[in-house]
Design a protein around this motif. Sequence first.
Motif, short mmCIF file in Angstrom:
data_model
loop_
_atom_site.label_atom_id
_atom_site.label_comp_id
_atom_site.label_asym_id
_atom_site.label_seq_id
_atom_site.Cartn_x
_atom_site.Cartn_y
_atom_site.Cartn_z
N LEU A 183 15.90 67.22 28.54
CA LEU A 183 16.12 66.63 27.22
C LEU A 183 15.22 65.42 27.01
N GLU A 372 13.12 70.06 22.44
CA GLU A 372 13.25 68.88 23.29
C GLU A 372 11.98 68.68 24.11
N GLN A 426 17.96 65.92 16.61
CA GLN A 426 16.57 66.36 16.52
C GLN A 426 16.01 66.13 15.13
#
Lengths: 666, 135
Positions: A183, A372, A426
Motif C-alpha cells: 500500500l 496503490e 485513492q
Amino acid sequence: MARVGVFVCHCGTNIAGVVNIPEVLEAAEKMPMVVSATDNKYSCSEPGQASIREAIIENNLNRVIVAACSPRMHEITFRRALASAGLNPYLLEMANIREQCSWVHSDNKEIATNKAIEIIKMAVAKVIRHEPLYPRQVGITKRALVIGGGITGIQTALDIANAGYGVVLVEREPSIGGRMAQLDKTFPTLDCSACILTPKMVDLSQHPKIKLMTYAEVKKVTGFIGNFEVEILHKAKKVDHLKCIGCGICWQKCPEKVPSEFDLGLGKRTAIYIPFAQAVPPKPVIDLSHCRYTKYLTWVATGQEGKKPPECRICEKLCPTAAIAWDQEEQLFTEKFGTIVVATGYQTYDYSHYKEYGSRDFADVITGLQLERLMSASGPTGGEVTRLSDGSHPKTVAFVCCVGSRDQQRGRPYCSKVCCMYTAKQAIMLKEHDPEVQCYIFYIDVRAGGKDFEEFYLRAIDEAGVIYIKGRPSKIYQDGKKLIVLGEDTLMGRPVEIPVDLVVLATGMEPSAGADELARNLNISYDTYNFMVEAHPKLRPVETHTDGIFVAGACVGPRDIPECVAQGSAAAAKVAALFSQDTLTTEPLIAVVNQARCIGCLLCVTICPFKAVDYQTTQDGRLIAATNESLCKGCGLCIAACRPKAIDLRGFTNQQILDEVAGLWL
Amino acid sequence: MAVSHEPRIVGFLCNWCSYAGADLAGTSRITYPANIRIIRVPCSGRVDPLFVVKSFQLGADGVLIAGCHPGDCHYTEGNYHTRRRFALLRPFLDYLGIDQERFRLEWVSASEGKKFSEVVADFTETLKRIGPREI
Ligand code: FES
C-alpha cells in the motif's frame, strides 16, 4: 462397597415449595447403597457445603449425590466441597430437581415429588459406578509459531516476544510485509504505509526472541496444546543467507527480467531478487523457474535437446561473499511449539470472472491494489499515475466498488469492508497528485463505519470533488482511447454513460491461496470461502475449536489494518496467558481404550473430530486404537461408534448410562 | 373404559444445547408434562443405539434424543452422526415391534426453553394417543 450420601436442597422455597422434601428423603434412604439422606436450606452456601463436608467424614461416604439445581450451575462448587472433605471430586453426581423438576412442574406437587425421587434414583444408579479420576498435568513448550508475516503476524510475533517468549514466524514469500507493504498510504489518516510498517519489520528481524523463516511453509502439524510438532518446509533459496550481506549486486546485474509479483505485474524484477526495496530479510532468493543457469542445468539433464540456454551464473561470479549456493536443496525441519497463531491474511479477488468489466483485457482497467503500486513513490512508475496503454496521465477516473464483494452471483455475498474507504482514499490522493483529475465512484452503499471514516468520506466529496454514483456499472468497454462506463444512477433513476481514462476496480478480499489446506493440516474449521472460523464470533474471536491454535487478522474475514493489529495483539495475549503457566491441566472426562477388547477396526480414528484417536501396535502385534488425553474433548462420538465396545467415556460410561436408564425401573 | 395412560419418556440430552435448553425452560418457569426423565450426555452423538433399544426393553413408552441444531454441535459434527444413526435405527424398531413414532430426534438449542417444553408436550400427547405398549 459404595457408600452413597444423598443431599437434598430446598433452595429456599424454589424446590421445597413444590417438592415434598421429607417424602424424598424417606425414599432416598431406601435406595441401594445409600447410607444417609439429609436436607439443606441452601446446599451451595458455605454452611450448606460445610454440612456436606462433615457428613462425608462422619458417615465415611465415598459417593455423593447433591439433589439441587442444574449441574451446569453448581457441579464445580460441589466437586470442590468433595475435595475439601478429602474425597475425589469426580465421585459426585448432581440430581437436577430444580430446573428440570420443581420449576417446571409447580402445577402438581405430587407428580413433582415423584419425579424428584426418580431423578435421584437415576443419579444413585450412576454415581455408584463413578471412579476416582485425576486431571493430568502436561508440560508446555513455551515457544509460539506464527504463520504469516503480514501486519497481523508481525504484531503477534512482536507482542509474544516482548512478553518474553520465543517465537518463530514462518512466511512463504521471500520477505515479510504482506499486503500492507504494497500500500502507498492508509486511510483515513493518509499515513505512509511503508513508513509505519517497515520499522516494525526491522524490529521483528532484530528481536532476539524471534526467529524469522521466510520462503518457508508449514506442511504438517501433529500434537496438541502445549506440545505441537510442526514440519516446516524451507524452500531452496539457492543463496546462503549467512554469507549474503545483501549488497544487491546480484539483483542489479541479473539479466533475466520477469514481471514482479509485488508490483502486481506492473513492474519487473530479476530472477535473483528481493520482492521490494525494504524487504526483510534484505537478502535475495533465486526464482528457479526463471533462472537461466537452472534452465541450462535442466537442458543438460534432459538430454540436451533444442537450443542451448546460456550458462549465465552472473550472480555467482559477481557475489563478493560467495553466497550463491547452487547445491542448496529444499529441506524439511520439525520444530516443537506450544501454540500456533494463524495470520495468513488475504488476497484480492481475481476479477477475470467479470466479463462485463473486460476480464483483464483492457490495459487501463486496473485494480485498487495496482493503483496503490502506481501511486507509491517506490513503485514501478516512481509514483506517477500513468495509463498502461500509452503512458499518459489520466484526467478522468472511474472507481467501481464491490467487485467480488456483495455479489451473490459470483458467490461472494459478503462485504469486504475496506473498499469504500480505500476508494475514497485513492480518489483524494489522485486529486492531490493532479488537481485536474475528476473521479467518479460507483457504489452500492457507502459503508463508513469506523473512527473518522465518515468524515473522510465527506472529505472525498467536499475537498476532492468526487462524484458518487449509486449503482453497479453494467458494462465497461473501450472506445478509442477512452473507456466507457455504462451504468444506472439508481438514485436519479436514469442511465449513465461516462467516458473515462482509467477504471479502478475495488476488488474485494478473499483468503490467501492455500488457506483451506492449511486449515485442514491444523484441524481447524474454515467456511465456504475458506476464511478460518473462530471459536465464537463475539466472545472468542481469536480462538479456534482446537485448543492452542489461534487465528487473527484477515484470514478470518475482511478486516482493516487497525483491526488486524488489535487481533494480532489479542492472539498474542492469549498465547502469553498460556505460557505464563508451567503446566496445563487436562480434563479427565475423556475416552479410554480397553486394549484387550479393541479389534483394530479404527472406525474411531475416522470419526473423531479432534484427531484425538490414533492407533498403535501392541506387543503381540495387534493394531489397536489409542486416545490422546490432551486432544480428547470427551464428546463420546467414538464410543457410540465402537462395535466391540472397546472405548468408553470416563464419567459417562456405557454402563453408567444403561444403569441410569435401568434406575428408572428399579 | 380406557384407563388414562401416563407414558414414560427417556430423554437423552446433549449437555451444551438441549440440556441447557431444558434448564432454560426451568429458569423461565415454563411448565410441561412430567413424563420425561432426562439423561445428560456430553453430545447427542454419544447416544449409542443400544441405549435406545435398552430403554424400550425396560419399558419406556418413548425415547427422545435432543441435540444442538445442525452446524451448532459443540464438537462440530457430533449431531450429524446422530442424525444418520437415527435414520438407520428408526426403521429397525419395526422389527422389535415398536412403533417408529415412539422414537424422536429433535434439535433444541440452549435458548429454546420454550421449544423444549413444546417438544415434551407434543411427544407426550403422541404417546398418549398411541396408547400403552403391548409387551
Ligand atoms: S454437543 Fe450438542 S449435539 Fe453435539
